[in-house]
Design an enzyme around this catalytic site. Structure first.
Site, mmCIF file in Angstrom:
data_model
loop_
_atom_site.group_PDB
_atom_site.id
_atom_site.type_symbol
_atom_site.label_atom_id
_atom_site.label_comp_id
_atom_site.label_asym_id
_atom_site.label_seq_id
_atom_site.Cartn_x
_atom_site.Cartn_y
_atom_site.Cartn_z
ATOM 1 N N LYS A 55 0.815 -1.215 0.000
ATOM 2 C CA LYS A 55 0.000 0.000 0.000
ATOM 3 C C LYS A 55 0.859 1.281 0.000
ATOM 4 O O LYS A 55 2.059 1.226 0.303
ATOM 5 C CB LYS A 55 -0.939 -0.040 1.210
ATOM 6 N N PHE A 75 -15.464 3.795 6.923
ATOM 7 C CA PHE A 75 -14.073 4.072 6.564
ATOM 8 C C PHE A 75 -13.817 4.099 5.054
ATOM 9 O O PHE A 75 -12.718 4.411 4.616
ATOM 10 C CB PHE A 75 -13.138 3.063 7.249
ATOM 11 N N THR A 126 -5.745 -6.974 10.636
ATOM 12 C CA THR A 126 -5.993 -5.700 9.947
ATOM 13 C C THR A 126 -5.400 -4.517 10.715
ATOM 14 O O THR A 126 -4.795 -3.624 10.121
ATOM 15 C CB THR A 126 -7.515 -5.499 9.768
ATOM 16 N N ARG A 128 -2.442 -14.352 4.468
ATOM 17 C CA ARG A 128 -3.193 -13.688 5.541
ATOM 18 C C ARG A 128 -2.453 -13.829 6.881
ATOM 19 O O ARG A 128 -2.427 -12.913 7.690
ATOM 20 C CB ARG A 128 -4.609 -14.270 5.655
ATOM 21 N N GLU A 167 -9.401 -10.809 -7.876
ATOM 22 C CA GLU A 167 -8.436 -9.715 -7.697
ATOM 23 C C GLU A 167 -7.233 -9.867 -8.627
ATOM 24 O O GLU A 167 -6.689 -8.876 -9.112
ATOM 25 C CB GLU A 167 -7.993 -9.642 -6.232
ATOM 26 N N HIS A 181 -2.186 -5.365 1.441
ATOM 27 C CA HIS A 181 -3.472 -6.038 1.204
ATOM 28 C C HIS A 181 -3.201 -7.489 0.840
ATOM 29 O O HIS A 181 -2.210 -7.790 0.186
ATOM 30 C CB HIS A 181 -4.211 -5.371 0.037
ATOM 31 N N ARG A 222 2.225 -6.499 8.900
ATOM 32 C CA ARG A 222 1.499 -5.324 9.408
ATOM 33 C C ARG A 222 2.047 -4.858 10.754
ATOM 34 O O ARG A 222 2.091 -3.653 11.030
ATOM 35 C CB ARG A 222 0.003 -5.638 9.480
ATOM 36 N N TYR A 242 -12.474 -1.982 -3.646
ATOM 37 C CA TYR A 242 -12.983 -2.080 -2.273
ATOM 38 C C TYR A 242 -14.507 -1.964 -2.200
ATOM 39 O O TYR A 242 -15.059 -1.610 -1.159
ATOM 40 C CB TYR A 242 -12.312 -1.025 -1.392
ATOM 41 N N ASN A 260 -2.069 0.154 6.838
ATOM 42 C CA ASN A 260 -1.560 -1.109 7.372
ATOM 43 C C ASN A 260 -0.664 -1.868 6.395
ATOM 44 O O ASN A 260 -0.548 -3.088 6.455
ATOM 45 C CB ASN A 260 -2.722 -1.970 7.875
HETATM 46 N N1 UDP Z 1 -9.851 -0.394 7.096
HETATM 47 C C1 UDP Z 1 -9.966 0.834 7.756
HETATM 48 N N2 UDP Z 1 -10.696 0.879 8.924
HETATM 49 C C2 UDP Z 1 -11.309 -0.226 9.452
HETATM 50 C C3 UDP Z 1 -11.189 -1.446 8.774
HETATM 51 C C4 UDP Z 1 -10.454 -1.507 7.607
HETATM 52 O O1 UDP Z 1 -9.434 1.845 7.309
HETATM 53 O O2 UDP Z 1 -11.944 -0.114 10.505
HETATM 54 C C5 UDP Z 1 -9.065 -0.453 5.842
HETATM 55 C C6 UDP Z 1 -7.720 -1.154 6.005
HETATM 56 O O3 UDP Z 1 -6.772 -0.513 5.143
HETATM 57 C C7 UDP Z 1 -8.052 -2.562 5.540
HETATM 58 C C8 UDP Z 1 -9.043 -2.282 4.401
HETATM 59 O O4 UDP Z 1 -9.807 -1.180 4.885
HETATM 60 O O5 UDP Z 1 -6.894 -3.269 5.121
HETATM 61 C C9 UDP Z 1 -9.963 -3.430 4.051
HETATM 62 O O6 UDP Z 1 -10.619 -3.864 5.237
HETATM 63 P P1 UDP Z 1 -10.785 -5.410 5.562
HETATM 64 O O7 UDP Z 1 -11.758 -5.529 6.674
HETATM 65 O O8 UDP Z 1 -11.085 -6.150 4.292
HETATM 66 O O9 UDP Z 1 -9.351 -5.803 6.147
HETATM 67 P P2 UDP Z 1 -8.187 -6.724 5.524
HETATM 68 O O10 UDP Z 1 -8.837 -7.827 4.729
HETATM 69 O O11 UDP Z 1 -7.326 -5.811 4.669
HETATM 70 O O12 UDP Z 1 -7.428 -7.232 6.718
HETATM 71 MG MG MG Z 2 -10.220 -7.679 3.204
#
Ligand code: UDP
Ligand code: MG
Length: 140
Positions: free
Chosen positions: A10, A58, A92, A86, A127, A116, A103, A50, A113
């Site tokens: 990112k 958010f 996250t 993952r 994707e 992705h 992360r 997204y 973070n």
């Molecule tokens: N995100 C955020 N606030 C939140 C949750 C997620 O800004 O409360 C952002 C963060 O960059 C995250 C992305 O949105 O990686 C996608 O969210 P997701 O829940 O899919 O998390 P991930 O799969 O990336 O762990």
């Molecule tokens: Mg996600």
């Protein structure tokens, strides 16, 4: 089973100069890199990528962040690639991510973070197709 997944380094991690360390981390974890692109997401691309989060509070900030600078997009392959990525990424929220995860090492907030990773085999396929055509994915 050998499978493919997609990762995005990112804008925060790119700006902070962590691309090399993150790629090295992924290679040490046994991921082969089948494709790589450095690009800046357009507003439309980030909104679409997204889309599942469109109704979340958010979302606007996330889209602004993801379009704020260049990213590196990588197509990865490994046994159990989706779940393993993952695991290696961590939670996250970097503050909750296990020590030694990408992360935890390079993220600075729940939004910024560092990385992705696709969350299922189905989303990995979608994707990968979002960023790469089949001929751009070259076997290791
Ligand atoms: N995100 C955020 N606030 C939140 C949750 C997620 O800004 O409360 C952002 C963060 O960059 C995250 C992305 O949105 O990686 C996608 O969210 P997701 O829940 O899919 O998390 P991930 O799969 O990336 O762990
Ligand atoms: Mg996600």
């Amino acid at each position: 089973m050998r499978e493919r997944t997609l990762t995005i380094i990112k804008p925060d991690a790119v700006a902070a100069g962590h691309v090399g360390a993150i790629i090295q981390h992924l290679q040490r974890e046994g991921f082969a890199i089948l494709g790589v692109k450095r690009l800046r997401l357009t507003q439309a691309q980030a909104e679409k990528f997204y889309e599942v989060h469109r109704e979340r509070p958010f979302y606007p900030s996330l889209v602004a962040f993801m379009t704020s600078g260049p990213v590196w997009v990588l197509a990865l392959e490994r046994d159990n690639a989706v779940a393993h990525l993952r695991e290696v990424m961590g939670a996250t929220d970097p503050a909750k991510a296990a020590p030694g995860t990408i992360r935890s090492l390079y993220g600075s907030s729940i939004e910024r973070n560092a990385i992705h990773g696709s969350d299922s085999r189905e989303n990995a396929s979608l994707e990968l197709a979002f960023f790469f055509s089949t001929h751009e994915l070259v076997e290791a």
